[in-house]
Design a protein around this motif. Structure first.
Motif, short mmCIF file in Angstrom:
data_model
loop_
_atom_site.label_atom_id
_atom_site.label_comp_id
_atom_site.label_asym_id
_atom_site.label_seq_id
_atom_site.Cartn_x
_atom_site.Cartn_y
_atom_site.Cartn_z
N MET A 171 -50.96 -28.46 36.28
CA MET A 171 -49.93 -27.44 36.13
C MET A 171 -48.67 -27.68 36.95
N SER A 172 -48.73 -28.52 37.98
CA SER A 172 -47.61 -28.60 38.93
C SER A 172 -46.27 -29.01 38.31
N PRO A 173 -46.20 -29.86 37.29
CA PRO A 173 -44.86 -30.15 36.75
C PRO A 173 -44.15 -28.92 36.20
N MET A 174 -44.91 -27.92 35.75
CA MET A 174 -44.34 -26.77 35.05
C MET A 174 -44.42 -25.46 35.81
N HIS A 175 -45.41 -25.33 36.73
CA HIS A 175 -45.64 -24.06 37.41
C HIS A 175 -45.66 -24.25 38.92
N ALA A 176 -44.92 -23.42 39.61
CA ALA A 176 -44.88 -23.46 41.07
C ALA A 176 -46.10 -22.78 41.67
N ASN A 177 -46.63 -23.37 42.73
CA ASN A 177 -47.58 -22.61 43.55
C ASN A 177 -46.78 -21.98 44.69
N PRO A 178 -47.39 -21.10 45.50
CA PRO A 178 -46.59 -20.39 46.51
C PRO A 178 -45.87 -21.29 47.51
N TYR A 179 -46.43 -22.47 47.81
CA TYR A 179 -45.71 -23.39 48.70
C TYR A 179 -44.44 -23.91 48.03
N ASP A 180 -44.54 -24.22 46.75
CA ASP A 180 -43.33 -24.56 45.99
C ASP A 180 -42.36 -23.39 45.99
N SER A 181 -42.91 -22.19 45.80
CA SER A 181 -42.08 -20.99 45.66
C SER A 181 -41.22 -20.73 46.89
N VAL A 182 -41.79 -20.92 48.07
CA VAL A 182 -40.99 -20.67 49.27
C VAL A 182 -39.92 -21.74 49.44
N ASN A 183 -40.20 -22.96 48.99
CA ASN A 183 -39.17 -23.99 49.00
C ASN A 183 -38.05 -23.65 48.03
N ILE A 184 -38.41 -23.14 46.85
CA ILE A 184 -37.41 -22.70 45.89
C ILE A 184 -36.58 -21.56 46.47
N PHE A 185 -37.25 -20.63 47.16
CA PHE A 185 -36.58 -19.51 47.82
C PHE A 185 -35.51 -20.01 48.79
N VAL A 186 -35.87 -20.98 49.60
CA VAL A 186 -34.92 -21.53 50.57
C VAL A 186 -33.81 -22.30 49.87
N ASP A 187 -34.18 -23.14 48.90
CA ASP A 187 -33.19 -23.97 48.21
C ASP A 187 -32.13 -23.13 47.50
N THR A 188 -32.56 -22.05 46.85
CA THR A 188 -31.63 -21.23 46.09
C THR A 188 -30.84 -20.25 46.95
N LYS A 189 -31.16 -20.19 48.22
CA LYS A 189 -30.46 -19.32 49.17
C LYS A 189 -30.60 -17.84 48.80
N CYS A 190 -31.82 -17.45 48.50
CA CYS A 190 -32.10 -16.03 48.27
C CYS A 190 -32.32 -15.34 49.62
N LYS A 191 -31.74 -14.18 49.77
CA LYS A 191 -31.93 -13.43 51.01
C LYS A 191 -33.29 -12.75 51.04
N MET A 192 -33.72 -12.23 49.89
CA MET A 192 -35.02 -11.59 49.73
C MET A 192 -35.60 -12.05 48.40
N ALA A 193 -36.92 -11.91 48.24
CA ALA A 193 -37.52 -12.31 46.97
C ALA A 193 -38.76 -11.48 46.69
N LEU A 194 -39.08 -11.38 45.40
CA LEU A 194 -40.32 -10.79 44.93
C LEU A 194 -41.02 -11.79 44.02
N GLY A 195 -42.35 -11.82 44.10
CA GLY A 195 -43.12 -12.77 43.31
C GLY A 195 -43.34 -12.29 41.89
N ILE A 196 -43.22 -13.23 40.95
CA ILE A 196 -43.48 -12.94 39.54
C ILE A 196 -44.46 -13.97 38.99
N HIS A 197 -44.81 -13.82 37.71
CA HIS A 197 -45.65 -14.79 36.98
C HIS A 197 -47.07 -14.81 37.53
N TRP A 198 -47.63 -13.62 37.71
CA TRP A 198 -49.02 -13.50 38.14
C TRP A 198 -49.48 -12.08 37.82
N GLY A 199 -50.78 -11.83 37.94
CA GLY A 199 -51.30 -10.47 37.91
C GLY A 199 -51.45 -9.82 36.55
N THR A 200 -51.38 -10.59 35.46
CA THR A 200 -51.37 -9.94 34.15
C THR A 200 -52.31 -10.61 33.15
#
Length: 390
Positions: A320-349
């Protein structure tokens, strides 16, 4: 509850945002065939047959274990929406999976990747079935000005849902990546208010009051927003024969002095098959390439007041890694995109992969600690809950 009717004008922004210097090269356009590609070494193409064989092998070997969805899992609450367009805060409500309803200061109301069906499938008798209930119906949303679609996978683009939206909200505008507009016409939907964008393109939407409904005492004038189509690392398909024929994207929405980045569905790096206990962000794998697009987004279009960033559907990691981020990827994306705050999506359903259904938020906390970030900056919430941001 009645809503304010707004006439919308969509055009090019009066002040275009920054773009990469090589944007005209369109390196994500497939030069050797139809459709689009991920133009980075962080993505490794895997055919559907290759993934199918790996999954079958894992099932036969006992390595593929479906997660337990026995309740209780994620609590589901009936959401509370603002009854008017008046608010001085950014407000985001999770409606399950990748769907968020965002209320902007000034009045704009945006719905991201809505799927209000029991199954994310072309048929409602087969395919992934919800293990958490829908928190509400489309008809419960007081206003929808814009619907933003990340790509055409069934857990992000739902024909029955868009039918309902188009029927109830006559002035709604749909923003989709390249190649998706013909689908609306093919499915019997009016494509008059559908806007196709390529990566780094953007549109300005201006909504003017036509008739204020009872209960809407707002005296605000026009509402304007800039909606931008941005890169991500994913793919697309509605059938076995149209992979990558249409574009996938992340999005930015700027309105009322607030800016939101919607990650949609994305990977960050391709990880090889490793022993389950081996940490793929350790020194041994430090040289694995990661997607450079997110830092480019942060540098050129950030910072963002809020990021809606995928954190789930990542296991087995080597598949799945080429297409789906795990939370370690997600926090790197958070930092890279310069988000001040974030909420997690794509889970729980829906069960789409093998990680435990409550694992993503738990691992997210570990990943934030690993990255040296406070838990409060990137969080999750129950389905139907709202979060406000100053």
């Amino acid at each position: 509850m009645t809503s304010t009717l707004l006439h919308a004008v969509v055009g090019s922004p009066t002040a275009p945002s920054a773009q990469p210097s090589d944007v005209a090269n369109k390196v994500h356009h497939n030069k050797n065939g139809k459709g689009f590609v991920n133009p980075w070494p962080s993505y490794v193409e895997r055919t559907g047959m290759e993934m199918f064989r790996k999954m079958i092998w894992m099932r036969l070997s006992g390595k593929w274990v479906n997660p337990d969805t026995t309740p209780p899992t994620i609590p589901v609450h009936k959401p509370s929406f603002l009854p008017t367009r008046q608010t001085d805060k950014l407000r985001a409500t999770w409606l399950g999976h990748a769907c968020y309803y965002v209320e902007f200061p000034g009045g704009l109301r945006v719905l991201f990747d809505p799927v209000f069906t029991d199954r994310c499938s072309p048929y409602q008798w087969i395919g992934p079935k919800r293990y958490t209930d829908m928190p509400c119906e489309i008809e419960d949303l007081p206003f929808i000005d814009a619907v933003v679609i990340s790509h055409n996978h069934y857990d992000h683009l739902s024909h029955p849902t868009l039918q309902k939206i188009a029927h109830k909200y006559k002035n709604v505008h749909f923003f989709v990546p390249l190649g998706n507009k013909p689908w609306f016409k093919h499915m019997g939907l009016d494509d008059t208010n559908v806007h196709e964008l390529d990566w780094w393109e953007e549109k300005e939407i201006t909504l003017s009051p036509a008739d204020r409904g009872e209960g809407d005492q707002s005296d605000a004038g026009d509402v304007s927003a800039v909606i931008g189509c941005l890169p991500c690392q994913h793919t697309s398909a509605r059938t076995a024969f149209d992979k990558a024929h249409t574009l996938w994207a992340s999005w930015s929405v700027t309105s009322g002095g607030k800016k939101v980045w919607f990650g949609g569905d994305t990977g960050y790096r391709t990880v090889p098959e490793l022993p389950k206990e081996e940490f793929d962000y350790g020194e041994k794998h430090a040289d694995l390439p990661h997607c450079p697009a997110f830092k480019e987004i942060g540098d050129l279009r950030g910072p963002f007041d809020l990021g809606l960033i995928p954190i789930g559907a990542y296991d087995p990691r080597f598949i799945m890694s080429p297409m789906h981020a795990n939370p370690y990827d997600s926090v790197n994306i958070f930092v890279d995109t310069k988000c001040k705050m974030a909420l997690g999506i794509h889970w729980g359903t829906w069960v789409l992969t093998t990680e435990e259904v409550l694992e993503p938020p738990r691992v997210l906390k570990q990943a934030l600690k690993w990255k040296g970030l406070e838990e409060e900056v990137f969080n999750t919430c129950d389905i139907g809950d709202s979060r406000e941001f100053d």
